[in-house]
Design an enzyme around this catalytic site. Structure first.
Site, PDB file in Angstrom:
ATOM      1  N   LYS A  25       0.822  -1.212   0.000  1.00  0.00           N
ATOM      2  CA  LYS A  25       0.000   0.000   0.000  1.00  0.00           C
ATOM      3  C   LYS A  25       0.862   1.271   0.000  1.00  0.00           C
ATOM      4  O   LYS A  25       2.065   1.221   0.268  1.00  0.00           O
ATOM      5  CB  LYS A  25      -0.950  -0.032   1.201  1.00  0.00           C
ATOM      6  CG  LYS A  25      -2.037  -1.120   1.103  1.00  0.00           C
ATOM      7  CD  LYS A  25      -2.998  -1.030   2.288  1.00  0.00           C
ATOM      8  CE  LYS A  25      -4.139  -2.012   2.185  1.00  0.00           C
ATOM      9  NZ  LYS A  25      -5.080  -1.925   3.339  1.00  0.00           N
ATOM     10  N   PHE A  73     -15.496   3.822   7.740  1.00  0.00           N
ATOM     11  CA  PHE A  73     -14.095   4.064   7.340  1.00  0.00           C
ATOM     12  C   PHE A  73     -13.908   4.126   5.824  1.00  0.00           C
ATOM     13  O   PHE A  73     -12.784   4.281   5.346  1.00  0.00           O
ATOM     14  CB  PHE A  73     -13.187   2.988   7.948  1.00  0.00           C
ATOM     15  CG  PHE A  73     -13.535   1.577   7.556  1.00  0.00           C
ATOM     16  CD1 PHE A  73     -13.067   1.021   6.374  1.00  0.00           C
ATOM     17  CD2 PHE A  73     -14.350   0.797   8.377  1.00  0.00           C
ATOM     18  CE1 PHE A  73     -13.390  -0.273   6.004  1.00  0.00           C
ATOM     19  CE2 PHE A  73     -14.681  -0.505   8.021  1.00  0.00           C
ATOM     20  CZ  PHE A  73     -14.200  -1.035   6.839  1.00  0.00           C
ATOM     21  N   ARG A 101      -2.431 -14.330   4.227  1.00  0.00           N
ATOM     22  CA  ARG A 101      -3.171 -13.653   5.302  1.00  0.00           C
ATOM     23  C   ARG A 101      -2.423 -13.792   6.634  1.00  0.00           C
ATOM     24  O   ARG A 101      -2.362 -12.857   7.421  1.00  0.00           O
ATOM     25  CB  ARG A 101      -4.587 -14.234   5.432  1.00  0.00           C
ATOM     26  CG  ARG A 101      -5.456 -14.054   4.206  1.00  0.00           C
ATOM     27  CD  ARG A 101      -6.004 -12.686   4.050  1.00  0.00           C
ATOM     28  NE  ARG A 101      -6.796 -12.264   5.183  1.00  0.00           N
ATOM     29  CZ  ARG A 101      -7.359 -11.052   5.277  1.00  0.00           C
ATOM     30  NH1 ARG A 101      -7.185 -10.159   4.311  1.00  0.00           N
ATOM     31  NH2 ARG A 101      -8.082 -10.714   6.321  1.00  0.00           N
ATOM     32  N   THR A 107      -5.787  -6.867  10.677  1.00  0.00           N
ATOM     33  CA  THR A 107      -6.090  -5.553  10.076  1.00  0.00           C
ATOM     34  C   THR A 107      -5.539  -4.421  10.944  1.00  0.00           C
ATOM     35  O   THR A 107      -4.945  -3.470  10.435  1.00  0.00           O
ATOM     36  CB  THR A 107      -7.621  -5.385   9.940  1.00  0.00           C
ATOM     37  OG1 THR A 107      -8.164  -6.530   9.278  1.00  0.00           O
ATOM     38  CG2 THR A 107      -7.973  -4.123   9.165  1.00  0.00           C
ATOM     39  N   ARG A 118       2.359  -6.525   8.919  1.00  0.00           N
ATOM     40  CA  ARG A 118       1.697  -5.375   9.559  1.00  0.00           C
ATOM     41  C   ARG A 118       2.326  -5.049  10.911  1.00  0.00           C
ATOM     42  O   ARG A 118       2.416  -3.874  11.284  1.00  0.00           O
ATOM     43  CB  ARG A 118       0.194  -5.631   9.658  1.00  0.00           C
ATOM     44  CG  ARG A 118      -0.500  -5.413   8.311  1.00  0.00           C
ATOM     45  CD  ARG A 118      -1.949  -5.798   8.333  1.00  0.00           C
ATOM     46  NE  ARG A 118      -2.658  -5.372   7.124  1.00  0.00           N
ATOM     47  CZ  ARG A 118      -3.827  -5.858   6.738  1.00  0.00           C
ATOM     48  NH1 ARG A 118      -4.422  -6.806   7.467  1.00  0.00           N
ATOM     49  NH2 ARG A 118      -4.420  -5.420   5.653  1.00  0.00           N
ATOM     50  N   ASN A 128      -2.196   0.541   6.828  1.00  0.00           N
ATOM     51  CA  ASN A 128      -1.779  -0.773   7.349  1.00  0.00           C
ATOM     52  C   ASN A 128      -0.940  -1.607   6.365  1.00  0.00           C
ATOM     53  O   ASN A 128      -1.005  -2.832   6.359  1.00  0.00           O
ATOM     54  CB  ASN A 128      -2.974  -1.556   7.914  1.00  0.00           C
ATOM     55  CG  ASN A 128      -3.961  -1.968   6.861  1.00  0.00           C
ATOM     56  OD1 ASN A 128      -3.828  -1.592   5.694  1.00  0.00           O
ATOM     57  ND2 ASN A 128      -4.952  -2.743   7.246  1.00  0.00           N
ATOM     58  N   HIS A 131      -2.229  -5.343   1.540  1.00  0.00           N
ATOM     59  CA  HIS A 131      -3.532  -5.995   1.332  1.00  0.00           C
ATOM     60  C   HIS A 131      -3.274  -7.435   0.928  1.00  0.00           C
ATOM     61  O   HIS A 131      -2.300  -7.726   0.241  1.00  0.00           O
ATOM     62  CB  HIS A 131      -4.303  -5.288   0.199  1.00  0.00           C
ATOM     63  CG  HIS A 131      -5.492  -6.066  -0.290  1.00  0.00           C
ATOM     64  ND1 HIS A 131      -6.727  -5.976   0.309  1.00  0.00           N
ATOM     65  CD2 HIS A 131      -5.617  -6.980  -1.301  1.00  0.00           C
ATOM     66  CE1 HIS A 131      -7.576  -6.796  -0.319  1.00  0.00           C
ATOM     67  NE2 HIS A 131      -6.931  -7.406  -1.301  1.00  0.00           N
TER      68      HIS A 131
END
Ligand code: GDP
Length: 153
Positions: A25, A73, A101, A107, A118, A128, A131
Site C-alpha cells: 500500500k 471508514f 493472510r 487488520t 503489519r 496498514n 492488502h
C-alpha cells in the site's frame, strides 16, 4: 524470517496451488519498505506471477473496495489507497491465500502477531502496509482487477 513451515503436497491432501492478490500500500511505498516486504514474501515461499506499480484513482479505488461502501471508514480507505502509488502483485504457492493472510497479520497492527508484515511496518487500521485477498473468489476477482493475461508470467 519464515513464518510457517512448508508442507509437502503428499503430506497434506488439502494443499493446493493458489494465487492471491497482494498490494504493497501507499504508506509502505512512501516509507521505502517495499524491498523489505518483498523479501519477507520471498522468504515465505511465494512466487511472483505478476507485479506492477499503480496509482489508483478514486473511481477504481471505490470499485476495488465496493464491499466496504457505506462503512464509517470507507472514505478514509479510498483517500488512503489513492494517496500515492502502490505495488500490486499476484503471488502463487500452496495455500497462498491463507498463508499470505497469516504473513500480513491482523487488520489492526496493534493486534498483529510478531513477525507479520503489519506488525513490522503498519501504523494504524487505515495505514496498514499491505492488502491480501481473503478467499478464493475474491482472489480471482482481485487478480483480474489489476492484471490482464498478458501481464502475468
Ligand atoms: P483486511 O482484509 O485485513 O485488509 O481488512 P478488510 O478487508 O476488512 O478491510 C479492508 C481495509 O479497510 C483494511 O485493510 C483497512 O485498511 C480498512 N479497514 C477495515 N476495517 C477498518 C476499521 O474498522 N477502521 C479503519 N479506519 N479502517 C478499516
Amino acid at each position: 524470517m519464515q513464518l510457517f513451515k512448508k508442507k509437502s503436497y503428499i503430506q497434506n491432501k488439502k494443499s493446493m496451488i493458489q494465487q492471491t492478490l497482494a498490494i504493497i500500500k501507499p504508506d509502505s511505498v512512501r516509507k521505502n519498505y517495499a524491498g523489505k516486504i518483498l523479501s519477507m514474501i520471498d522468504d515465505n515461499g511465494f512466487a511472483i506471477k505478476a507485479i506492477k506499480g499503480i496509482h489508483l484513482d478514486t473511481r477504481d479505488a471505490k470499485r476495488f473496495y465496493s464491499i466496504h461502501e457505506g462503512k464509517p471508514f470507507f472514505e478514509d480507505l479510498v483517500n488512503f489507497i489513492t494517496s500515492g502509488p502502490c505495488i500490486a502483485i499476484i503471488l502463487e504457492k500452496e495455500n497462498a491465500i491463507i498463508d499470505f493472510r497469516r504473513l500480513i497479520g491482523a487488520t489492526n497492527p496493534k493486534e498483529a502477531d510478531e513477525g507479520t508484515i503489519r506488525k513490522n511496518f503498519a501504523e494504524s487500521k487505515t495505514s496498514n502496509a499491505v492488502h491480501g485477498s481473503d478467499c478464493e473468489g475474491n482472489a480471482l476477482y482481485e487478480c483480474s482487477f489489476f492484471f490482464s493475461g498478458q501481464e502475468r508470467f
